[in-house]
Write an enzyme that holds these catalytic residues in place. Sequence first.
Site, short mmCIF file in Angstrom:
data_model
loop_
_atom_site.label_atom_id
_atom_site.label_comp_id
_atom_site.label_asym_id
_atom_site.label_seq_id
_atom_site.Cartn_x
_atom_site.Cartn_y
_atom_site.Cartn_z
N ASP A 29 -10.86 2.07 -3.03
CA ASP A 29 -11.48 1.93 -1.62
C ASP A 29 -12.82 1.84 -1.67
OD1 ASP A 29 -8.92 1.46 -0.39
OD2 ASP A 29 -8.82 3.59 0.50
N ASP B 296 0.78 -1.27 0.14
CA ASP B 296 -0.11 0.08 -0.04
C ASP B 296 0.98 1.23 0.10
OD1 ASP B 296 -2.48 1.51 0.02
OD2 ASP B 296 -3.13 0.48 1.95
#
Length: 749
Positions: free
Chosen positions: A524, A464
């Site tokens: 997301d 990430d």
Amino acid sequence: MITCENGIFAIQAEAYSYLFRVNHQGRLEHLYFGAPVKTTDAEAFYCRPGLGWGASLLLDDKDPASCPDTMALEWSCSGRGDLRESPMAFGGQTKSPVYHSHAVFDGIAPMESGLPQAQEASQTLLVTLAQPGLEIQLYYTAFPTVLTRRTVVKNTGSETLSLTKLMSFCLDLPGSYHITTFDGSWIQEMGKHTLPVLDSRIVNESTTGFSSNRHNPGILLSDPEATEDSGRVYGFNLVYSGNHYSSAQRSHQQLTRVMMGISPDNFCWKLAPGADFEAPEAVLAVSDAGFDGLSQNMHRFVNDHIIPKKWQNRARPILYNDWEGCGFRFDHNRLLGLARKAKKLGCELFVLDDGWFGKRNDDHAGLGDYTVNKKKLPFGLKGLASAVNKLGMEFGLWFEPESVNPDSDLYRAHPDWVLRDEHPLILGRHQLLLDLTKPEVRDYIVEKVSRVLDSANISYVKWDMNRHSVALGEKSHRYILGLYDVLGRIFGPRPNILLESCASGGNRFDLGMLCFSPQIWCSDNTDPIDRLAIQTGLSYLYPQSTFGAHVSAAPHAQTLRHTPLATRGNVSFFGCLGYELDLKHLLPVEIKEIQAQITFYKQYRKIFQFGRFRRLAEGWQVSRGDTTLAGLYSGLCHAAPGYQWLKVKGLNPKVDYRMVSRQQRLRIGQFGGLITHIAPISINPHGILMRTVDHHVTLPDGQEDIHCSGAALASGVALAPRFLGTGYDKNARTQGDFGSNVYVIEPAP
Ligand code: GLA
């Protein structure tokens, strides 16, 4: 096949021809880029200037054909008569190299600066332009469905040069086009925007330090008349994860100049005598079969030449990720409980997301300290991974190695390791970026991450990166080179680890990252209705095998929208399926539904992940071998809806097919008080009996089973009626708001 005869360069590949010539003044003039034509057609594409346009600058006053401004060019410069945008700049110095030599190699020409590049090409053409003190190398590499281009500048003189701009390619396409860009922000990635390219320059650029969710590097140029299935469409993309730039502008002569490369914003690279600078590889694709044809060419290229070899055409595991279910609140037992449940559902990989290390109990602290939090995980990662493995699942782990929280041991020990200048630090999600231009920082990351990866049986990593950069220009490029170095050193020796890249979702969805990570977390935002747009946007440039696509809870965390579980599955099927919600609170009916989804996905996984993808008017379809799967999605439903048809593309019109919809189930609770009308006893629609029934009992939704020819399916077959408000009809589709289904189309037995 690449040939160079009589000054004509011809690149002939399965999906395109690319032709240009060197003119009598050493300029490279573009002739053609489109569906395959003969090399002998080259002359027919030459744009003849005749006596030339007034008010032009001529390289030779007696020769009207010597005006660079009106030529269709492959490369150009400022200060020598071409008044259009230049693909290179040397801090105000005019540089005008001309044709010097060329060579053809088998395969690719390996890059030297550490940038990733596409693999397994047939041939590469190198055309060298030169002038005293400078060489420009133009590389053209032929893949079956795309061409790649890149540029290298070499300082062959004795003075240091200031390189302030170097595009990977520049190209003048004859004609007028529309440009499509893919723009957005966090949880709104890949919004598709189309504009006509007129006389003003249109720029698609990222200056965030990364390829960004604001403007994906990929763009399309299309014939204004092009449709999904017809007309010429060009696609351009960059094998790069940092600041990018592309522009399109139409000239008075109706030539559209397009270029793409690293953003020149604040860029200045000092090129010492003898040194060279490599621009990233750019991808150029074209199709005369509309946007669909273009996407198909891009998809094949990404699947066959960008994705690491080991993962090409290799089925991706169905994963469970604990993030949306647990956040930072978990311990060994809670995770193992979830893993058991995930296994029962049919998941194959259990992924532990953020929060497993240091003092990382929220997003204010701990990034950088990759030592296991023994309070949460007393048996360590090894203990957790082996317990998960014993259940028959693989184990995966989240990292965010490029970042550090000021509240971390790493920052306290090395405050000088972060990207900073003389100004006060700026935080993003309470964190800073480590300075990956520093070798000691890269060594630290490689050492720390490798040690964790070797400490337990870890077969998947989610990498990430959750903030924008403050590095400018040269530093920003060196950061990206540092990132590629780190990724190569960690994952090169560990090819069995499946890497999924993520940057607050899709803040770094690009071909550079895909050279290391076969899949990327799209967004997301897992709301399936928003995901339809996000995944559709991505589908223009990237194949569905690269989409991390998860089913999450409803109402959705970001939209508060309530969508049917069936639709959440039907959208995530068209990608690498995963589940990301708290399994503890699943109802018995939901467990059965997810089990059915996973069984269905496993049966058709290779088709969903690697099948030939097509966008439909109201959904998507994938085909592989004889099987086609079509997803059809609705928005808000209306009372007394009319008929609906499903048109399937790419079938053999003469073959007889059977089209069956996936058997979906209806929740009793969906009918609310209506149940009281048909129940033999009096029922309180809000009472315990009703709730219990709703949690355990479902009704079958109407299932299609249609036999007809491919021609009929191409024309559009009539689907069963939708819920009409006149009662439960076991043959109708009772889907409600945001309903959907997936149809399996196979040759009739
Ligand atoms: C980012 C990612 C999420 C999750 C969180 C963890 O937001 O995009 O998927 O991993 O970080 O902090």
